[in-house]
Design a protein around this motif. Structure first.
Motif, mmCIF file in Angstrom:
data_model
loop_
_atom_site.group_PDB
_atom_site.id
_atom_site.type_symbol
_atom_site.label_atom_id
_atom_site.label_comp_id
_atom_site.label_asym_id
_atom_site.label_seq_id
_atom_site.Cartn_x
_atom_site.Cartn_y
_atom_site.Cartn_z
ATOM 1 N N GLN A 95 -97.486 36.926 35.858
ATOM 2 C CA GLN A 95 -98.731 36.752 36.611
ATOM 3 C C GLN A 95 -99.069 35.280 36.776
ATOM 4 O O GLN A 95 -99.529 34.855 37.846
ATOM 5 C CB GLN A 95 -99.861 37.483 35.891
ATOM 6 C CG GLN A 95 -99.754 38.999 35.972
ATOM 7 C CD GLN A 95 -100.726 39.706 35.059
ATOM 8 O OE1 GLN A 95 -101.313 39.102 34.153
ATOM 9 N NE2 GLN A 95 -100.910 40.998 35.276
ATOM 10 N N MET A 96 -98.839 34.489 35.745
ATOM 11 C CA MET A 96 -99.098 33.062 35.861
ATOM 12 C C MET A 96 -98.143 32.409 36.872
ATOM 13 O O MET A 96 -98.541 31.554 37.668
ATOM 14 C CB MET A 96 -98.948 32.379 34.501
ATOM 15 C CG MET A 96 -99.408 30.917 34.500
ATOM 16 S SD MET A 96 -99.071 30.079 32.946
ATOM 17 C CE MET A 96 -97.280 29.977 33.006
ATOM 18 N N LEU A 97 -96.886 32.839 36.868
ATOM 19 C CA LEU A 97 -95.921 32.302 37.830
ATOM 20 C C LEU A 97 -96.309 32.661 39.260
ATOM 21 O O LEU A 97 -96.134 31.853 40.178
ATOM 22 C CB LEU A 97 -94.520 32.842 37.525
ATOM 23 C CG LEU A 97 -93.866 32.369 36.229
ATOM 24 C CD1 LEU A 97 -92.516 33.036 36.035
ATOM 25 C CD2 LEU A 97 -93.696 30.864 36.240
ATOM 26 N N SER A 98 -96.836 33.858 39.447
ATOM 27 C CA SER A 98 -97.206 34.271 40.804
ATOM 28 C C SER A 98 -98.331 33.395 41.356
ATOM 29 O O SER A 98 -98.407 33.173 42.572
ATOM 30 C CB SER A 98 -97.630 35.742 40.816
ATOM 31 O OG SER A 98 -98.860 35.931 40.141
ATOM 32 N N GLU A 99 -99.202 32.884 40.483
ATOM 33 C CA GLU A 99 -100.263 31.982 40.925
ATOM 34 C C GLU A 99 -99.671 30.717 41.545
ATOM 35 O O GLU A 99 -100.083 30.282 42.633
ATOM 36 C CB GLU A 99 -101.144 31.575 39.743
ATOM 37 C CG GLU A 99 -101.994 32.673 39.163
ATOM 38 C CD GLU A 99 -102.882 32.117 38.074
ATOM 39 O OE1 GLU A 99 -104.099 32.061 38.302
ATOM 40 O OE2 GLU A 99 -102.367 31.724 37.017
ATOM 41 N N VAL A 100 -98.731 30.114 40.850
ATOM 42 C CA VAL A 100 -98.141 28.863 41.334
ATOM 43 C C VAL A 100 -97.363 29.110 42.624
ATOM 44 O O VAL A 100 -97.416 28.310 43.559
ATOM 45 C CB VAL A 100 -97.236 28.241 40.256
ATOM 46 C CG1 VAL A 100 -96.632 26.924 40.748
ATOM 47 C CG2 VAL A 100 -98.033 27.996 38.972
ATOM 48 N N ARG A 101 -96.657 30.226 42.691
ATOM 49 C CA ARG A 101 -95.921 30.551 43.921
ATOM 50 C C ARG A 101 -96.881 30.695 45.101
ATOM 51 O O ARG A 101 -96.602 30.246 46.214
ATOM 52 C CB ARG A 101 -95.112 31.839 43.731
ATOM 53 C CG ARG A 101 -93.925 31.704 42.817
ATOM 54 C CD ARG A 101 -92.949 32.855 43.018
ATOM 55 N NE ARG A 101 -93.580 34.140 42.773
ATOM 56 C CZ ARG A 101 -93.543 34.782 41.610
ATOM 57 N NH1 ARG A 101 -92.913 34.228 40.584
ATOM 58 N NH2 ARG A 101 -94.124 35.951 41.463
ATOM 59 N N ALA A 102 -98.028 31.349 44.863
ATOM 60 C CA ALA A 102 -98.997 31.549 45.937
ATOM 61 C C ALA A 102 -99.583 30.222 46.407
ATOM 62 O O ALA A 102 -99.761 29.998 47.614
ATOM 63 C CB ALA A 102 -100.121 32.480 45.465
ATOM 64 N N LEU A 103 -99.883 29.327 45.489
ATOM 65 C CA LEU A 103 -100.382 28.003 45.868
ATOM 66 C C LEU A 103 -99.359 27.249 46.700
ATOM 67 O O LEU A 103 -99.680 26.654 47.731
ATOM 68 C CB LEU A 103 -100.719 27.191 44.612
ATOM 69 C CG LEU A 103 -102.093 27.381 43.974
ATOM 70 C CD1 LEU A 103 -102.211 26.503 42.739
ATOM 71 C CD2 LEU A 103 -103.203 27.050 44.965
ATOM 72 N N ARG A 104 -98.119 27.266 46.242
ATOM 73 C CA ARG A 104 -97.055 26.574 46.965
ATOM 74 C C ARG A 104 -96.937 27.117 48.393
ATOM 75 O O ARG A 104 -96.871 26.356 49.365
ATOM 76 C CB ARG A 104 -95.723 26.735 46.234
ATOM 77 C CG ARG A 104 -94.563 25.985 46.893
ATOM 78 C CD ARG A 104 -93.222 26.579 46.475
ATOM 79 N NE ARG A 104 -92.993 26.464 45.048
ATOM 80 C CZ ARG A 104 -92.306 25.484 44.474
ATOM 81 N NH1 ARG A 104 -91.789 24.520 45.217
ATOM 82 N NH2 ARG A 104 -92.115 25.463 43.170
ATOM 83 N N ALA A 105 -96.924 28.435 48.519
ATOM 84 C CA ALA A 105 -96.745 29.059 49.833
ATOM 85 C C ALA A 105 -97.908 28.749 50.768
ATOM 86 O O ALA A 105 -97.708 28.509 51.973
ATOM 87 C CB ALA A 105 -96.585 30.568 49.668
#
Length: 373
Positions: A95-105
């Motif tokens: 879940q924490m990784l998905s946050e960073v991926r969403a910001l990047r995208a």
């Protein structure tokens, strides 16, 4: 410039990211806007500041390979703080990784929408953005993983400590029953099984506590007193022979084996090594040789069972990763967690020594512990 885009649109980006988090991450549903948004905003601004920092070709090369860990302390600090908060808020690592991926995208999509040409400078800036986000991701994962390992170790330690009390009560009750007159043969065997099983459980709990302590970065405590390792070895082997009367276990002592040792810990180490040899020895004899050296004493445990595969030697002493291809069934009292050899090596290291293994089809397997006097 990408940095200008981030600064200008940071609130909109974080709004979009918050909607994603609340709709996709269960742990985020009950968080306040401040708890959910603050670190995302700080991270984006830290990345923007990094993009505006002059970076030479050599620095860029090192950073792209992860060889420049202190290149952006603000990104690192924000990533650590973010990981700490997400850990406390019961996020999973995914879940924490998905946050960073969403910001990047979100940032990349806005950048693409607002650029109709891609000159070399724009592409270089995009690469730097990716490196900065990768740094944030790496630091967050490392910090989060360390917190998970620490909490797991503390949990195991508390669990192992608390189990000792009811386990002691079980053993004391069984000892009381053992002294009771009038037990028939079936009842006496049942009491003996309780005593034997409680001893095995106590050994597992002790191993678990030792593993927890060393996994948290501490060396096993030892208390050196004048001892003779020949006597220590003889006592340990006598106990193991009583547990395994069908096995041939021999002891040879050479030279002066006196010194300053923690006899209990050395006995634990030897018991683990001999139990391992019994488990994997294909019912063949097990030999123990204690030999005096100038400043140390060596204890070698040898068996002729199936040799350890070369590719398994690298992880043989690793906790929770004992090789599965050594052959033999699990011996009585084994936790099956592969902690015995790990703790044996930790005991040798705590005595300023070492524990090594050599294994071949022709010569069998020999574990040799060297302990400073």
């Amino acid at each position: 410039m990408l940095a200008e885009l981030i600064r200008r649109d940071v609130d909109d980006i974080v709004d979009e990211w918050e909607q994603f988090a609340r709709s996709s991450i269960p742990a985020a549903e009950d968080l306040s806007p401040e708890d959910l948004r603050d670190h995302a905003r700080l991270l984006l601004l830290a990345v923007a500041a990094d993009l505006e920092t002059v970076q030479g070709e050599a620095e860029q090369h090192e950073k792209s390979r992860g060889e420049l860990p202190d290149n952006s302390p603000q990104i690192t600090a924000t990533a650590h703080e973010h990981a700490q908060h997400r850990f406390e808020q019961r996020f999973t690592l995914d879940q924490m990784l998905s946050e960073v991926r969403a910001l990047r995208a979100s940032v990349l999509r806005r950048w693409v929408e607002q650029n109709d040409r891609y000159d070399p400078d724009a592409v270089a800036e995009l690469i730097r953005y990716g490196e900065a986000m990768d740094q944030a991701l790496t630091e967050s994962v490392a910090f989060f993983g360390a917190k998970v390992d620490q909490s797991r170790g503390l949990l195991l330690g508390v669990l192992g400590h608390d189990i000792r009390t009811p386990l002691g009560a079980v053993r004391m009750s069984a000892q009381l029953l053992e002294r009771t007159k009038g037990l028939d043969e079936r009842q006496s065997k049942a009491v003996q099984r309780i005593l034997s099983s409680s001893d095995s459980m106590r050994s597992m709990v002790d191993e678990l506590l030792d593993f927890t302590q060393t996994s948290l970065g501490m060396r096993l405590p030892i208390s050196r007193v004048p001892s003779d390792l020949g006597s220590v070895c003889a006592e340990v082997l006598a106990e193991l022979e009583a547990l395994h009367p069908e096995r041939d276990i021999s002891l040879a002592c050479e030279g002066d084996l006196s010194g300053q040792w923690d006899a209990g810990r050395v006995g634990q180490m030897l018991s683990n090594l001999v139990s391992n040899a019994i488990q994997h020895g294909n019912e063949l004899p097990v030999t123990v040789t204690a030999r005096a050296g100038a400043g140390d004493v060596s204890i070698a445990v040898h068996n002729k069972g199936r040799p350890v595969r070369p590719q398994s030697l690298a992880t043989l002493f690793e906790p929770l990763a004992q090789a599965k291809d050594m052959g033999g069934d699990r011996h009585s009292g084994s936790s099956g967690l592969g902690l015995g050899l790990y703790i044996a090596r930790q005991i040798a290291v705590a005595h300023g020594g070492s524990l090594e293994v050599v294994s071949s089809e022709q010569d069998g397997t020999t574990f040799t512990a060297r302990l400073r006097r």
